[in-house]
Design a protein around this motif. Structure first.
Motif, short mmCIF file in Angstrom:
data_model
loop_
_atom_site.label_atom_id
_atom_site.label_comp_id
_atom_site.label_asym_id
_atom_site.label_seq_id
_atom_site.Cartn_x
_atom_site.Cartn_y
_atom_site.Cartn_z
N LYS A 126 0.82 -1.22 0.00
CA LYS A 126 0.00 0.00 0.00
C LYS A 126 0.85 1.26 0.00
O LYS A 126 0.45 2.28 -0.57
N TYR A 127 2.04 1.23 0.55
CA TYR A 127 2.89 2.41 0.55
C TYR A 127 3.48 2.68 -0.84
O TYR A 127 3.58 3.82 -1.27
N ILE A 176 2.08 1.79 -3.66
CA ILE A 176 0.96 2.26 -4.47
C ILE A 176 0.67 3.72 -4.17
O ILE A 176 0.44 4.53 -5.08
N ALA A 177 0.69 4.11 -2.91
CA ALA A 177 0.43 5.49 -2.53
C ALA A 177 1.49 6.43 -3.10
O ALA A 177 1.17 7.51 -3.62
N VAL A 178 2.74 6.02 -3.04
CA VAL A 178 3.82 6.85 -3.57
C VAL A 178 3.71 6.96 -5.09
O VAL A 178 3.85 8.05 -5.65
N LEU A 179 3.44 5.88 -5.76
CA LEU A 179 3.28 5.91 -7.21
C LEU A 179 2.09 6.77 -7.62
O LEU A 179 2.16 7.53 -8.60
N LEU A 180 1.01 6.68 -6.89
CA LEU A 180 -0.16 7.51 -7.16
C LEU A 180 0.17 8.99 -6.96
O LEU A 180 -0.19 9.84 -7.79
N PHE A 181 0.87 9.30 -5.89
CA PHE A 181 1.26 10.69 -5.62
C PHE A 181 2.18 11.22 -6.73
O PHE A 181 2.00 12.34 -7.21
N VAL A 182 3.14 10.42 -7.14
CA VAL A 182 4.05 10.84 -8.21
C VAL A 182 3.28 11.05 -9.51
O VAL A 182 3.51 12.02 -10.24
N GLY A 183 2.35 10.17 -9.81
CA GLY A 183 1.53 10.31 -11.02
C GLY A 183 0.71 11.58 -11.00
O GLY A 183 0.64 12.30 -11.99
N VAL A 184 0.10 11.87 -9.87
CA VAL A 184 -0.68 13.09 -9.75
C VAL A 184 0.23 14.31 -9.85
O VAL A 184 -0.09 15.29 -10.51
N TYR A 185 1.37 14.26 -9.24
CA TYR A 185 2.32 15.37 -9.26
C TYR A 185 2.82 15.66 -10.67
O TYR A 185 3.02 16.80 -11.04
#
Length: 103
Positions: free
Chosen positions: A20-21, A23-32
């Motif tokens: 889950k961490y 995935i959260a980091v990848l999601l944050f990077v994608g949004v950024y």
């Protein structure tokens, strides 16, 4: 060659990739990178626009300087007459103008 042990591959994916961490980091990077007004893609686009505008500004300033120099030189009567003769083909009554095409 050793055959691929799919149980080890699935264990690796489940443990590290589906964490889950991660995935959260990848999601944050994608949004950024892709979403929002402060995204990296829009920042790169704005930087390119700024460079283009600065180049246009420099060219415009050069043209202004050239026009100012021309205006200052045209304030003299003999220079004004020379400019009018060269650019507008003006002449005196007792003169003939011959145009030579230099190609």
């Amino acid at each position: 060659m050793n055959p691929v042990n799919w149980q080890h591959v699935w264990f690796f994916v489940r443990t590290y990739v589906l964490n889950k961490y991660v995935i959260a980091v990848l999601l944050f990077v994608g949004v950024y990178i892709f979403v929002g007004e402060q995204s990296i893609l829009k920042s790169i686009s704005r930087a390119r626009q700024i460079r283009e505008t600065e180049q246009e500004l420099e060219i415009t300033e050069q043209r202004i300087d050239e026009a100012t120099r021309m205006l200052n030189s045209l304030e003299q009567t003999d220079t004004l007459e020379k400019y009018a003769r060269e650019h507008y083909l003006m002449h005196r009554d007792d003169e003939d103008v011959f145009l030579v095409d230099e190609q």
